[in-house]
Design a protein around this motif. Structure first.
Motif, PDB file in Angstrom:
ATOM      1  N   VAL A   2      13.299  -1.425  -0.687  1.00 55.54           N
ATOM      2  CA  VAL A   2      12.294  -0.472  -0.730  1.00 55.54           C
ATOM      3  C   VAL A   2      12.317  -0.053  -2.070  1.00 55.54           C
ATOM      4  N   ILE A  27       9.367   2.983  -4.460  1.00 52.06           N
ATOM      5  CA  ILE A  27       8.299   4.051  -4.444  1.00 52.06           C
ATOM      6  C   ILE A  27       7.356   3.682  -5.484  1.00 52.06           C
ATOM      7  N   GLN A  64       5.015   3.554  -0.328  1.00 51.50           N
ATOM      8  CA  GLN A  64       6.162   2.950  -0.005  1.00 51.50           C
ATOM      9  C   GLN A  64       6.044   1.443  -0.041  1.00 51.50           C
ATOM     10  N   LYS A 116      11.858   6.212   6.897  1.00 54.65           N
ATOM     11  CA  LYS A 116      12.469   6.685   5.577  1.00 54.65           C
ATOM     12  C   LYS A 116      13.920   5.965   5.191  1.00 54.65           C
ATOM     13  N   LEU A 162      15.162   5.336   1.561  1.00 55.36           N
ATOM     14  CA  LEU A 162      14.528   6.051   0.497  1.00 55.36           C
ATOM     15  C   LEU A 162      15.560   6.796  -0.183  1.00 55.36           C
ATOM     16  N   GLY A 169      12.266   8.431  -3.832  1.00 56.29           N
ATOM     17  CA  GLY A 169      12.281   8.289  -2.629  1.00 56.29           C
ATOM     18  C   GLY A 169      11.963   9.478  -1.973  1.00 56.29           C
ATOM     19  N   TRP A 199       8.210  10.598  -0.495  1.00 58.54           N
ATOM     20  CA  TRP A 199       7.215  10.027   0.191  1.00 58.54           C
ATOM     21  C   TRP A 199       7.209  10.695   1.593  1.00 58.54           C
ATOM     22  N   THR A 226       2.466   2.750   3.495  1.00 61.41           N
ATOM     23  CA  THR A 226       3.312   1.836   3.279  1.00 61.41           C
ATOM     24  C   THR A 226       2.546   0.428   3.239  1.00 61.41           C
TER      25      THR A 226
END
Length: 316
Positions: free
Chosen positions: A37, A39, A48, A169, A172, A178, A181, A286
């Motif tokens: 992941v 951001i 995301q 999450k 993150l 992270g 978000w 996302t």
């Protein structure tokens, strides 16, 4: 009579979902696709981006045995291994067999109903019952609905998808920015943040009736249809006139008309490296890619995400 048949989710729904998901993963009934992941913050919009290379190998739905046979419907008689709970009078909860977010589950109608029809009062009420079951346990749930050929919908049997926000999450905490978000649909009702595509939003309060919530959804749908086809009569039942995504949380609703499922991704040299398809999770903020070239291109040039978002719906 209406109150007697109001959908009531099990009070321990979060633990039911967690237990069912863990058991199904252990037994091989659910395939979980881990992701990396990052951001992205183009134009201060916190998005995301997730990358799952294994998702490119996801098996396709079986084809009908007969040339004109009916396609396989996984929701008509769901596998007992995927069943989470019954939600009387008209719905069931099942696990998503192919999960990118852990504990992803799905609200399905017991009766076979079209995904392309306008949602009914019971659909909204059952969805909110699940959201409330999570809220009572101090947790958040993001619900979304894909309808129409440009929405990212993959199953014709009516269903809304449900994602525990805490599991959205995952990972993150280890990436830059992270903690910034949060679910986009809720941010949209709290601010005037302008997205590259049109989204219609409404705030909700806890003492709204099922009828009021359904009317709120219908009003968002009406506004979206009129944005696509001005001065058009908008029926409140039957086949929807547009492709769209709809999202709901405990405090907000959001609905965006769709004109395309996704867009091409190019690298800095202008070469095509793949395509990204977006469904209702776009209203959570996302996006998901399936190959490394796409992952690298979007991280190197986050503004490309704005161009992709511009191409999926109506201009704001």
């Amino acid at each position: 009579m209406a109150e007697m048949t109001r959908p009531i989710a099990p009070p321990n729904l979060p633990s039911l979902v967690k237990t069912a998901f863990n058991k199904a993963c252990t037994n091989g009934d659910v395939t979980y696709y881990p992701t990396q992941v990052a951001i992205l913050t183009p134009r201060s919009i916190t998005f995301q981006l997730r990358y799952s290379p294994a998702l490119a190998l996801k098996p396709k739905a079986p084809k009908p045995k007969e040339p004109n046979g009916k396609p396989f419907n996984p929701f008509e008689n769901p596998s007992p291994a995927l069943l989470v709970a019954d939600l009387p009078p008209s719905h069931r909860l099942v696990l998503n067999k192919f999960a990118v977010v852990p504990e992803h589950f799905i609200l399905i109608t017991k009766e076979v109903k079209p995904q392309t029809h306008v949602l009914e009062k019971d659909d909204i009420a059952a969805t909110f019952a699940c959201i409330e079951a999570y809220r009572r346990e101090g947790q958040k749930l993001f619900a979304f609905f894909n309808s129409g050929p440009h929405s990212g919908a993959s199953q014709p049997h009516r269903h809304l998808q449900l994602l525990p926000v805490e599991r959205m999450k995952d990972g993150l905490e280890a990436v830059d920015r992270g903690k910034e978000w949060s679910v986009l649909a809720e941010r949209l009702t709290e601010s005037e943040k302008v997205l590259p595509f049109s989204v219609f939003t409404a705030s909700m309060h806890s003492d709204m009736s099922d009828e009021e919530r359904h009317r709120t959804y219908l009003e968002l749908y009406r506004r979206a249809v009129n944005a696509v086809f001005p001065n058009t009569e908008v029926p409140v039942e039957g086949e929807a006139k547009i492709s769209y995504n709809f999202a709901m949380t405990s405090h907000s609703m959001a609905l965006c008309p769709r004109s395309a499922e996704g867009a091409m991704i190019k690298n800095k040299a202008g070469e095509k490296v793949g395509e990204v398809a977006l469904n209702g999770t776009v209203l959570a903020g996302t996006a998901l890619v399936k190959n490394e070239a796409e992952w690298d291109a979007l991280r190197e040039d986050p503004d490309m995400l704005l161009e992709i978002l511009k191409g999926i719906g109506l201009p704001p």
